[in-house]
Design an enzyme around this catalytic site. Structure first.
Site, mmCIF file in Angstrom:
data_model
loop_
_atom_site.group_PDB
_atom_site.id
_atom_site.type_symbol
_atom_site.label_atom_id
_atom_site.label_comp_id
_atom_site.label_asym_id
_atom_site.label_seq_id
_atom_site.Cartn_x
_atom_site.Cartn_y
_atom_site.Cartn_z
ATOM 1 N N HIS A 18 30.916 30.940 41.587
ATOM 2 C CA HIS A 18 30.639 30.627 42.995
ATOM 3 C C HIS A 18 30.298 31.909 43.750
ATOM 4 C CE1 HIS A 18 34.611 31.977 44.372
ATOM 5 N NE2 HIS A 18 35.101 31.347 43.315
ATOM 6 N N HIS A 21 32.255 35.204 43.366
ATOM 7 C CA HIS A 21 31.945 35.991 42.163
ATOM 8 C C HIS A 21 30.669 36.797 42.382
ATOM 9 C CE1 HIS A 21 34.185 32.512 40.080
ATOM 10 N NE2 HIS A 21 34.998 33.539 40.142
ATOM 11 N N CYS A 126 53.289 29.072 37.426
ATOM 12 C CA CYS A 126 52.107 28.362 37.935
ATOM 13 C C CYS A 126 51.013 28.511 36.897
ATOM 14 C CB CYS A 126 51.645 28.924 39.284
ATOM 15 S SG CYS A 126 50.041 28.226 39.766
ATOM 16 N N CYS A 129 47.666 30.033 38.141
ATOM 17 C CA CYS A 129 47.686 31.497 38.331
ATOM 18 C C CYS A 129 47.929 32.225 37.018
ATOM 19 C CB CYS A 129 48.822 31.948 39.239
ATOM 20 S SG CYS A 129 48.692 31.467 40.927
ATOM 21 N N CYS A 143 53.310 27.127 44.885
ATOM 22 C CA CYS A 143 52.538 28.340 44.616
ATOM 23 C C CYS A 143 51.794 28.763 45.892
ATOM 24 C CB CYS A 143 51.530 28.057 43.495
ATOM 25 S SG CYS A 143 50.259 29.315 43.406
ATOM 26 N N HIS A 146 47.871 28.217 45.134
ATOM 27 C CA HIS A 146 47.312 26.922 44.765
ATOM 28 C C HIS A 146 47.987 25.736 45.440
ATOM 29 C CE1 HIS A 146 45.953 29.590 41.507
ATOM 30 N NE2 HIS A 146 44.873 28.860 41.589
ATOM 31 N N LYS A 294 39.660 30.430 52.549
ATOM 32 C CA LYS A 294 39.145 31.084 51.359
ATOM 33 C C LYS A 294 38.390 30.032 50.559
ATOM 34 C CE LYS A 294 40.471 32.967 46.976
ATOM 35 N NZ LYS A 294 41.456 32.868 45.907
ATOM 36 N N LYS A 297 37.720 26.976 44.102
ATOM 37 C CA LYS A 297 37.319 25.802 43.337
ATOM 38 C C LYS A 297 38.285 24.657 43.619
ATOM 39 C CE LYS A 297 35.946 29.163 39.991
ATOM 40 N NZ LYS A 297 36.455 29.934 38.870
HETATM 41 O O1 ME8 Z 1 41.086 36.432 38.924
HETATM 42 N N1 ME8 Z 1 35.554 35.937 48.418
HETATM 43 O O2 ME8 Z 1 39.151 35.700 37.900
HETATM 44 P P1 ME8 Z 1 38.482 34.827 39.051
HETATM 45 C C1 ME8 Z 1 35.338 37.108 47.824
HETATM 46 N N2 ME8 Z 1 40.034 36.510 35.575
HETATM 47 N N3 ME8 Z 1 35.531 37.337 46.512
HETATM 48 C C2 ME8 Z 1 35.957 36.319 45.764
HETATM 49 C C3 ME8 Z 1 36.210 35.050 46.317
HETATM 50 C C4 ME8 Z 1 35.981 34.878 47.713
HETATM 51 N N4 ME8 Z 1 36.156 33.726 48.345
HETATM 52 N N5 ME8 Z 1 36.633 34.255 45.328
HETATM 53 C C5 ME8 Z 1 36.621 34.995 44.191
HETATM 54 C C6 ME8 Z 1 40.359 36.334 37.950
HETATM 55 N N6 ME8 Z 1 36.222 36.248 44.437
HETATM 56 C C7 ME8 Z 1 40.717 37.070 36.678
HETATM 57 C C8 ME8 Z 1 40.407 38.538 36.839
HETATM 58 S S1 ME8 Z 1 40.263 41.067 35.952
HETATM 59 C C9 ME8 Z 1 40.954 41.941 34.741
HETATM 60 C C10 ME8 Z 1 40.745 39.418 35.663
HETATM 61 C C11 ME8 Z 1 36.051 37.328 43.460
HETATM 62 O O3 ME8 Z 1 37.353 34.102 38.407
HETATM 63 C C12 ME8 Z 1 36.989 38.487 43.754
HETATM 64 O O4 ME8 Z 1 36.488 39.640 43.152
HETATM 65 O O5 ME8 Z 1 39.502 34.032 39.773
HETATM 66 C C13 ME8 Z 1 38.252 38.032 43.067
HETATM 67 O O6 ME8 Z 1 39.168 39.090 42.867
HETATM 68 C C14 ME8 Z 1 37.676 37.491 41.774
HETATM 69 O O7 ME8 Z 1 36.450 36.863 42.178
HETATM 70 C C15 ME8 Z 1 38.584 36.513 41.067
HETATM 71 O O8 ME8 Z 1 37.852 35.911 40.024
#
Ligand code: ME8
Length: 509
Positions: A18, A21, A126, A129, A143, A146, A294, A297
């Site tokens: 999304h 990312h 959770c 998480c 949580c 979530h 925020k 998903k």
């Molecule tokens: O946490 N606004 O993966 P994830 C800005 N796999 N940035 C956002 C956002 C938003 N609304 N939503 C997501 C994970 N992000 C783990 C990480 S690292 C060793 C493992 C971005 O798919 C932001 O960078 O949930 C956030 O920290 C990341 O996506 C979380 O991605």
């Protein structure tokens, strides 16, 4: 040669990518491109986090194996990186066998040194998480992220002696006040550590989808330990040579605040335990919010970045994300806001300025950049260009991406004002003003050339197009953000400009 290593989090494959990312990936790309413009040796890493419960559950729901699920979803994340024009040097998947080997060796080292031990554990977990919570961390028993009720889980797990690193972490924080930015996030992480750290479980007995614990294959390694290690494992197999010596420690791990604790506490402690240097900086940006919440998903309020880019173009999307929201703070985005900025700043301020400049050079100077030189002391534009360049550079070094864009936009606005004030169309009518006309059009073209260099990291395709329209070369050296590259007078003269379609056609409906 100075090196620069920048990373994004590796994204979960439990759902499609999304806009959040896309945001972090673009931010990392802006930094990577900028540091390449400085002439540095850059490594930019992104990728996917494919193990763990949420991915396994998503696969089960679809009736496919976790590996099949990851193989399908990773295509979308690679596609996102390609579509946002990310110049990443490698894309890591935690299911790469090379990654698994590094993770296993790393943990074996800690097991042998006594930093990992076996213990029976009961806690509130959770699954979304992938984390245990203490009672006091929950909000109304749920949580905090979530809003779901965590499950009570009891297992025999391997534990990492995180508590043993509390004082070393605090000492490190005290010696490195810039370790985490913005400062509020540094304070948050430091205060979390100073409240006391407990050992953490780093394996799971109930899960099958993960990297096996090398000395006890009945357990898999906790997905967060597996995931964090991507930042060093990738360097060992991204290229034919091992890049660790060249690029570790990382210069900047980018992320949002949701995963600060993992990066600011667990990751440094794991690195300390195994004798690695710590990353130089964590930069924690804010959340992109839609209607004050925020995007997530689980809440279902996501904007599809692919649709936005298909409709309006990738540079418009990149620009909007970093123009609208102060980097480091949360910010509300909307399609309406996007369209407004598109029209006023990209179509009008920048696109129209390029079109007018090229058209006037076409009409009044036979389509050729005039062979004149304009003394910076006598130019209305030269001083502003130098100020924008140094302010933009200072902002970039602070990772203030939106600040850097604003400093550049000052120059764009000044050029627009200059066209109106100098009114080349009036000069063109007056025989005696031909030298002045050539001077003004030279200054506009030179101002735009410098803008293109300053904007390159943000809107790379557009910058290259601006240089092309101005008849300039646009290879690596023409985009260098060095004193020589941005010095006033670098414009190639006597070359033909190229008219073309508007860079950003106005949106009307
Ligand atoms: O946490 N606004 O993966 P994830 C800005 N796999 N940035 C956002 C956002 C938003 N609304 N939503 C997501 C994970 N992000 C783990 C990480 S690292 C060793 C493992 C971005 O798919 C932001 O960078 O949930 C956030 O920290 C990341 O996506 C979380 O991605």
């Amino acid at each position: 040669m100075k090196t620069f290593y920048v990373t994004t989090p590796i994204y979960y494959v439990n759902d499609v990518p999304h806009i959040g990312h896309a945001y972090t990936t673009i931010a990392a790309d802006i930094l990577a491109r900028y540091h390449r413009q400085l002439g540095e040796d850059v490594f930019f890493l992104t990728g996917t986090d494919e193990h763990g419960n949420p991915a396994a559950r998503a696969a089960a729901r679809r009736g496919v194996t976790p590996q099949q699920h990851a193989d399908e979803l990773v295509v979308k994340f690679r596609e996102l990186a390609r579509r946002v024009n990310a110049s990443n040097d490698f894309f890591i998947r935690t299911t790469d066998p090379e990654h698994a080997r590094v993770v296993q060796n790393f943990l074996t080292g800690l097991y042998e040194s006594g930093d990992i031990y076996l213990k029976s554990y009961k806690g509130l977990y959770c699954a979304a998480c992938e984390a245990f919570y203490s009672e006091k961390e929950l909000v109304d028993g749920r949580c905090p992220d979530h809003g779901t009720v965590p499950e009570e889980v009891e297992e025999e797990n391997y534990f990492f002696r995180l508590s043993a690193y509390q004082q070393r972490l605090l000492d490190y924080f005290d010696r490195h006040p810039d370790f985490i930015q913005p400062a509020s996030r540094y304070n948050e992480a430091r205060s979390f550590i100073s409240q006391g750290l407990e050992d953490i479980s780093i394996s799971r007995a109930t899960l099958e989808w993960g990297i096996p614990v090398p000395w006890d294959e009945s357990q898999v390694i906790y997905v967060w330990v597996d995931a964090l290690l991507n930042y060093i494992s990738a360097l060992t197999y991204a290229a034919r040579e091992n890049l660790t010596g060249r690029f570790w420690p990382a210069d900047c791990h980018l992320m949002a605040k949701d995963i600060l604790k993992f990066h600011a506490v667990i990751w440094p402690a794991l690195l300390m335990a195994s004798g690695y240097e710590l990353p130089r900086r964590l930069f924690v940006h804010g959340y992109l919010l839609m209607g004050g919440q925020k995007m997530s998903k689980t809440r279902g309020n996501v904007i599809d970045p692919f649709t936005v880019m298909d409709t309006y173009g990738v540079d418009a999307f990149r620009f909007y994300c970093f123009r609208e929201v102060a980097f480091g703070q949360d910010g509300v985005i909307s399609l309406g806001g996007f369209r407004m900025r598109y029209n006023s700043e990209l179509a009008n301020d920048l696109g129209n300025l390029v079109s007018r400049t090229v058209a006037m050079i076409g009409k009044y100077l036979a389509g050729r950049i005039p062979d004149v030189s304009v003394d910076p002391a006598e130019s209305q534009v030269a001083g502003a260009a130098a100020t924008s360049t140094s302010d933009m550079t200072a902002a970039m070094l602070r990772i203030d991406l939106s600040g850097a864009l604003e400093k550049t936009w000052r120059l764009v606005r000044l050029l627009n004002k200059y066209v109106e004030d100098a009114a080349p169309w009036k000069l063109a009518k007056d025989e005696g003003s031909q030298a002045e006309l050539a001077k003004v059009l030279y200054e506009l073209a030179e101002g735009l050339r410098i803008c293109a260099i300053l904007l390159y990291a943000f809107i790379p395709d557009t910058s290259v197009e601006i240089l092309t329209r101005l008849g300039q070369e646009h290879g690596r050296s023409s985009l260098a953000l060095t004193d020589a590259g941005t010095a006033w007078g670098g414009l190639q003269t006597g070359v033909d400009v190229q008219a073309g379609a508007p860079l950003f056609p106005r949106l009307t409906d």
